[in-house]
Design a protein around this motif. Sequence first.
Motif, PDB file in Angstrom:
ATOM      1  N   UNK A   1      25.719  -5.124  53.865  1.00  0.00           N
ATOM      2  CA  UNK A   1      25.556  -6.651  53.993  1.00  0.00           C
ATOM      3  C   UNK A   1      25.995  -7.493  52.718  1.00  0.00           C
ATOM      4  N   UNK A   2      25.851  -6.856  51.456  1.00  0.00           N
ATOM      5  CA  UNK A   2      26.144  -7.755  50.537  1.00  0.00           C
ATOM      6  C   UNK A   2      27.170  -7.131  49.617  1.00  0.00           C
ATOM      7  N   UNK A   3      27.537  -5.993  49.795  1.00  0.00           N
ATOM      8  CA  UNK A   3      28.582  -5.318  48.934  1.00  0.00           C
ATOM      9  C   UNK A   3      29.636  -4.143  49.712  1.00  0.00           C
ATOM     10  N   UNK A   4      30.787  -4.355  49.599  1.00  0.00           N
ATOM     11  CA  UNK A   4      31.678  -3.590  50.177  1.00  0.00           C
ATOM     12  C   UNK A   4      33.008  -3.156  49.099  1.00  0.00           C
ATOM     13  N   UNK A   5      33.351  -2.052  49.322  1.00  0.00           N
ATOM     14  CA  UNK A   5      34.347  -1.578  48.224  1.00  0.00           C
ATOM     15  C   UNK A   5      35.084  -0.352  49.012  1.00  0.00           C
ATOM     16  N   UNK A   6      36.301  -0.278  48.726  1.00  0.00           N
ATOM     17  CA  UNK A   6      37.219   0.927  49.170  1.00  0.00           C
ATOM     18  C   UNK A   6      36.624   2.062  48.316  1.00  0.00           C
ATOM     19  N   UNK A   7      37.284   3.338  48.598  1.00  0.00           N
ATOM     20  CA  UNK A   7      36.878   4.684  48.017  1.00  0.00           C
ATOM     21  C   UNK A   7      37.132   4.349  46.342  1.00  0.00           C
ATOM     22  N   UNK A   8      36.361   4.859  45.728  1.00  0.00           N
ATOM     23  CA  UNK A   8      36.134   4.882  44.164  1.00  0.00           C
ATOM     24  C   UNK A   8      35.356   6.218  43.760  1.00  0.00           C
ATOM     25  N   UNK A   9      35.398   6.521  42.537  1.00  0.00           N
ATOM     26  CA  UNK A   9      34.596   7.656  42.180  1.00  0.00           C
ATOM     27  C   UNK A   9      34.268   7.222  40.568  1.00  0.00           C
ATOM     28  N   UNK A  10      32.784   7.620  40.103  1.00  0.00           N
ATOM     29  CA  UNK A  10      32.153   7.232  38.832  1.00  0.00           C
ATOM     30  C   UNK A  10      32.487   8.577  37.990  1.00  0.00           C
ATOM     31  N   UNK A  11      33.165   8.115  36.883  1.00  0.00           N
ATOM     32  CA  UNK A  11      33.153   9.342  35.936  1.00  0.00           C
ATOM     33  C   UNK A  11      33.077   8.878  34.484  1.00  0.00           C
ATOM     34  N   UNK A  12      32.105   9.254  33.637  1.00  0.00           N
ATOM     35  CA  UNK A  12      31.332  10.552  33.975  1.00  0.00           C
ATOM     36  C   UNK A  12      30.244  10.205  34.944  1.00  0.00           C
ATOM     37  N   UNK A  13      29.860  11.266  35.853  1.00  0.00           N
ATOM     38  CA  UNK A  13      28.771  11.191  36.607  1.00  0.00           C
ATOM     39  C   UNK A  13      27.628  11.863  35.741  1.00  0.00           C
ATOM     40  N   UNK A  14      26.355  11.660  36.041  1.00  0.00           N
ATOM     41  CA  UNK A  14      25.130  12.268  35.212  1.00  0.00           C
ATOM     42  C   UNK A  14      25.295  13.698  35.708  1.00  0.00           C
ATOM     43  N   UNK A  15      24.988  14.340  34.420  1.00  0.00           N
ATOM     44  CA  UNK A  15      24.945  15.887  34.511  1.00  0.00           C
ATOM     45  C   UNK A  15      23.725  16.351  35.126  1.00  0.00           C
ATOM     46  N   UNK A  16      22.611  15.364  35.211  1.00  0.00           N
ATOM     47  CA  UNK A  16      21.404  15.936  35.981  1.00  0.00           C
ATOM     48  C   UNK A  16      21.025  14.798  36.981  1.00  0.00           C
ATOM     49  N   UNK A  17      20.175  14.873  37.939  1.00  0.00           N
ATOM     50  CA  UNK A  17      19.740  13.450  38.553  1.00  0.00           C
ATOM     51  C   UNK A  17      18.839  12.580  37.525  1.00  0.00           C
ATOM     52  N   UNK A  18      19.206  11.286  37.749  1.00  0.00           N
ATOM     53  CA  UNK A  18      18.563  10.472  36.981  1.00  0.00           C
ATOM     54  C   UNK A  18      17.305   9.942  37.794  1.00  0.00           C
ATOM     55  N   UNK A  19      16.269  10.057  37.179  1.00  0.00           N
ATOM     56  CA  UNK A  19      15.092   9.790  37.893  1.00  0.00           C
ATOM     57  C   UNK A  19      14.917   8.129  38.031  1.00  0.00           C
ATOM     58  N   UNK A  20      14.433   7.814  39.158  1.00  0.00           N
ATOM     59  CA  UNK A  20      14.322   6.210  39.649  1.00  0.00           C
ATOM     60  C   UNK A  20      12.819   5.730  39.686  1.00  0.00           C
ATOM     61  N   UNK A  21      12.506   4.889  38.989  1.00  0.00           N
ATOM     62  CA  UNK A  21      11.000   4.335  39.023  1.00  0.00           C
ATOM     63  C   UNK A  21      11.179   3.047  39.675  1.00  0.00           C
ATOM     64  N   UNK A  22      10.261   2.703  40.676  1.00  0.00           N
ATOM     65  CA  UNK A  22      10.660   1.416  41.408  1.00  0.00           C
ATOM     66  C   UNK A  22       9.155   0.567  40.818  1.00  0.00           C
ATOM     67  N   UNK A  23       9.321  -0.771  40.515  1.00  0.00           N
ATOM     68  CA  UNK A  23       8.125  -1.770  39.937  1.00  0.00           C
ATOM     69  C   UNK A  23       7.630  -2.403  41.393  1.00  0.00           C
TER      70      UNK A  23
END
Length: 290
Positions: free
Chosen positions: A159-181
């Motif tokens: 709805x708000x964002x769209x983009x063609x194929x991309x890749x993030x580098x460096x990616x995290x070496x381990x999962x990043x925890x997400x805390x929601x407020x």
Amino acid sequence: MKFWQAISWTETEQLAELAQFGEELGFYGFMNGDHVAYPTHIAPNYPYSHNGIPPMSNDWEYPDPWISIANMAAHTTTLKFTTGVYLLALRSPHEAARATSTLSVLTQGRFIFGVGAGWMPEEFDIFDVDFHTRGRRLNEALDIVEILWRGEPVAFKGEFYHFPEVILNPAPKQPIPVFIGGDSSYAFERAARFGDGWIGRGYRIDEVPDLLNRLFDTLKKRGRTDDHFETLVPLTESFNIDTLKRLQDKGMTATVNYPYRMMLGDNASLDDKKRYMEAFAEKFIRPFDT
């Protein structure tokens, strides 16, 4: 029980030394605050005070969260860091994904991504972002950040964002925890959908059990349990070890030592802040460790 030190509004040049000292005292983590821009004049619509007036003002410090965390992390080895909370709906999810991934790599996984919807319409107006769609925008941005973190080619259309194929580098070496407020039903749904934990805003002791029950009920409706789900609950009244143990039995996993400025006033020295942390550690952290 894990113990965090809130560092909102602290003098930026003191953060590294305070982080070093907090680590020595046994604090689990440091939590900063976030505003992109703080207008000189805002309406009295702060949702967490009786008169709508926030406790902070526009001349209190809000250093860049990523730079300040990177600086503190460079001076520590075990201390964790989170944003309490980062206003992702105001930012590019690509920039947030890159910054958080880089932080995770550089800190060897000591970064936790704390996000929330935000409360200040004027701040959203400055960036020409619709305040009333911030929740949907935040959810979509979280989807994007989490798929970018995989480090695989990905495209997106929402709805708000769209983009063609991309890749993030460096990616995290381990999962990043997400805390929601946040403690609205929307925030709890967001925590159940995206979160590894939840950050509260500050509560009376008698409010906490029902609050956590609401949160855990929402998790269960999504087929999740509260096992390994973190609940970071600031308390707005005095407490003791017995209080914390009772709340721990209800599912509270962490609490907060309040920001220096809020408890010590505007002109507290670096030594004042250290003594304040040391007193908290003596009263709570050390007894829990023994």
